[in-house]
Each structure stands twice: as C-alpha cells, then as structure tokens.
Design a protein around this motif. Structure first.
Motif, PDB file in Angstrom:
ATOM      1  N   THR A  67      30.774   7.207  77.342  1.00 43.18           N
ATOM      2  CA  THR A  67      31.228   6.567  78.583  1.00 43.18           C
ATOM      3  C   THR A  67      32.070   5.330  78.296  1.00 43.18           C
ATOM      4  N   TYR A  68      31.633   4.507  77.341  1.00 40.74           N
ATOM      5  CA  TYR A  68      32.317   3.252  77.033  1.00 40.74           C
ATOM      6  C   TYR A  68      33.534   3.425  76.133  1.00 40.74           C
ATOM      7  N   HIS A  69      33.633   4.564  75.453  1.00 40.69           N
ATOM      8  CA  HIS A  69      34.759   4.810  74.549  1.00 40.69           C
ATOM      9  C   HIS A  69      35.399   6.165  74.853  1.00 40.69           C
ATOM     10  N   PRO A  70      36.003   6.293  76.038  1.00 46.33           N
ATOM     11  CA  PRO A  70      36.600   7.582  76.403  1.00 46.33           C
ATOM     12  C   PRO A  70      37.693   7.973  75.408  1.00 46.33           C
ATOM     13  N   GLY A  71      37.773   9.270  75.139  1.00 45.99           N
ATOM     14  CA  GLY A  71      38.771   9.758  74.198  1.00 45.99           C
ATOM     15  C   GLY A  71      38.292   9.758  72.758  1.00 45.99           C
ATOM     16  N   THR A  72      37.128   9.149  72.509  1.00 48.79           N
ATOM     17  CA  THR A  72      36.543   9.126  71.178  1.00 48.79           C
ATOM     18  C   THR A  72      35.290   9.981  71.194  1.00 48.79           C
ATOM     19  N   ARG A  73      35.140  10.830  70.184  1.00 47.04           N
ATOM     20  CA  ARG A  73      33.953  11.692  70.120  1.00 47.04           C
ATOM     21  C   ARG A  73      32.741  10.870  69.696  1.00 47.04           C
ATOM     22  N   CYS A  74      31.654  10.990  70.423  1.00 49.11           N
ATOM     23  CA  CYS A  74      30.416  10.291  70.085  1.00 49.11           C
ATOM     24  C   CYS A  74      29.672  11.054  68.991  1.00 49.11           C
ATOM     25  N   LYS A  75      28.606  10.455  68.469  1.00 50.63           N
ATOM     26  CA  LYS A  75      27.846  11.097  67.384  1.00 50.63           C
ATOM     27  C   LYS A  75      27.214  12.417  67.828  1.00 50.63           C
ATOM     28  N   HIS A  76      26.855  12.517  69.112  1.00 51.36           N
ATOM     29  CA  HIS A  76      26.253  13.758  69.613  1.00 51.36           C
ATOM     30  C   HIS A  76      27.282  14.897  69.607  1.00 51.36           C
ATOM     31  N   SER A  77      28.489  14.600  70.068  1.00 48.85           N
ATOM     32  CA  SER A  77      29.556  15.604  70.085  1.00 48.85           C
ATOM     33  C   SER A  77      29.885  16.057  68.673  1.00 48.85           C
ATOM     34  N   LYS A  78      29.952  15.107  67.756  1.00 44.40           N
ATOM     35  CA  LYS A  78      30.271  15.442  66.364  1.00 44.40           C
ATOM     36  C   LYS A  78      29.179  16.295  65.732  1.00 44.40           C
ATOM     37  N   LYS A  79      27.917  15.995  66.040  1.00 46.10           N
ATOM     38  CA  LYS A  79      26.806  16.727  65.435  1.00 46.10           C
ATOM     39  C   LYS A  79      26.653  18.132  66.007  1.00 46.10           C
ATOM     40  N   TYR A  80      26.671  18.253  67.325  1.00 44.73           N
ATOM     41  CA  TYR A  80      26.365  19.529  67.959  1.00 44.73           C
ATOM     42  C   TYR A  80      27.589  20.395  68.249  1.00 44.73           C
ATOM     43  N   PHE A  81      28.771  19.801  68.223  1.00 45.67           N
ATOM     44  CA  PHE A  81      30.011  20.540  68.429  1.00 45.67           C
ATOM     45  C   PHE A  81      31.045  20.099  67.390  1.00 45.67           C
ATOM     46  N   PRO A  82      30.758  20.366  66.102  1.00 42.75           N
ATOM     47  CA  PRO A  82      31.698  19.950  65.059  1.00 42.75           C
ATOM     48  C   PRO A  82      33.025  20.677  65.209  1.00 42.75           C
ATOM     49  N   GLN A  83      34.085  19.959  64.892  1.00 44.23           N
ATOM     50  CA  GLN A  83      35.411  20.572  64.959  1.00 44.23           C
ATOM     51  C   GLN A  83      35.661  21.337  63.669  1.00 44.23           C
ATOM     52  N   PRO A  84      36.394  22.431  63.766  1.00 40.84           N
ATOM     53  CA  PRO A  84      36.747  23.156  62.546  1.00 40.84           C
ATOM     54  C   PRO A  84      37.476  22.216  61.579  1.00 40.84           C
ATOM     55  N   GLU A  85      37.197  22.351  60.302  1.00 35.63           N
ATOM     56  CA  GLU A  85      37.765  21.444  59.297  1.00 35.63           C
ATOM     57  C   GLU A  85      39.279  21.430  59.328  1.00 35.63           C
ATOM     58  N   GLN A  86      39.898  22.583  59.501  1.00 32.88           N
ATOM     59  CA  GLN A  86      41.351  22.669  59.521  1.00 32.88           C
ATOM     60  C   GLN A  86      41.918  21.838  60.668  1.00 32.88           C
ATOM     61  N   GLU A  87      41.308  21.932  61.847  1.00 30.22           N
ATOM     62  CA  GLU A  87      41.780  21.165  63.009  1.00 30.22           C
ATOM     63  C   GLU A  87      41.611  19.670  62.770  1.00 30.22           C
ATOM     64  N   ALA A  88      40.497  19.268  62.154  1.00 29.42           N
ATOM     65  CA  ALA A  88      40.241  17.860  61.870  1.00 29.42           C
ATOM     66  C   ALA A  88      41.274  17.340  60.868  1.00 29.42           C
ATOM     67  N   ASN A  89      41.662  18.152  59.875  1.00 26.36           N
ATOM     68  CA  ASN A  89      42.645  17.723  58.883  1.00 26.36           C
ATOM     69  C   ASN A  89      44.024  17.567  59.490  1.00 26.36           C
ATOM     70  N   LEU A  90      44.346  18.350  60.501  1.00 26.75           N
ATOM     71  CA  LEU A  90      45.644  18.226  61.150  1.00 26.75           C
ATOM     72  C   LEU A  90      45.818  16.883  61.835  1.00 26.75           C
ATOM     73  N   ARG A  91      44.707  16.296  62.274  1.00 26.14           N
ATOM     74  CA  ARG A  91      44.781  15.027  62.984  1.00 26.14           C
ATOM     75  C   ARG A  91      44.843  13.839  62.028  1.00 26.14           C
ATOM     76  N   ASP A  92      44.500  14.043  60.768  1.00 28.03           N
ATOM     77  CA  ASP A  92      44.502  12.937  59.783  1.00 28.03           C
ATOM     78  C   ASP A  92      45.885  12.594  59.315  1.00 28.03           C
TER      79      ASP A  92
END
Length: 92
Positions: A67-92
């Motif tokens: 809620t306080y950091h919209p647009g940023t994935r929280c620890k819950h989202s990262k843990k239970y809905f991890p992004q595919p590694e390839q997609e995460a690397n594209l953003r780096d």
C-alpha cells in the motif's frame, strides 16, 4: 471497461471460518492458505501480529508495504508469486 479492485486484507476470524467450512485445522493458524489455480490463484498470508491475513495475488498484495510503496513488489508477492528469471533479468 473492467474494474479491478485491490486485494483486501481478511480478519483471522474470517479465515478461521473459511478453514472450518473447508474442514481444515486452524489450530494453530496456518502461515498461509492457497486457493485457486492459474490466473485465479491467491494466497492468504498470516500477518506478524496474527490478527489478519493479507491477500496476495499475481497482481498485488493487501499488506501495508504494498500500500505504501505502489509499483514495488512486496516480500509476499516475491515469495508466493516469483517472476520467471528471464523476465527479471530483462528488467535489470
């Protein structure tokens, strides 16, 4: 036009009622409860205070950090809905 609501935090009592209805033990309260499959999957995650469950979906989370950091994935989202590694690397 489609209306998309943000996930809503649920009281521990509401989740106890749900688990009782599903005939699943709620003593002690589970750390998380998974529901649905695929695009309709959601995870209810017990808060640190153990008084509520945050609703986590692939698109958002009801926790204060989300809620306080919209647009940023929280620890819950990262843990239970991890992004595919390839997609995460594209953003780096």
């Amino acid at each position: 036009m489609s209306i998309c609501e943000s996930p809503k935090t649920q009281s521990a009592e509401a989740i106890k009622s749900l688990l009782t209805w599903k005939k699943v033990s709620c003593d002690p309260l589970p750390e998380f409860v998974e529901m649905g499959d695929g695009d309709s999957r959601l995870v209810l995650v017990l808060s640190k205070k153990k008084d509520a469950y945050y609703t986590v979906t692939a698109k958002g989370c009801s926790c204060p950090a989300a809620t306080y950091h919209p647009g940023t994935r929280c620890k819950h989202s990262k843990k239970y809905f991890p992004q595919p590694e390839q997609e995460a690397n594209l953003r780096d």
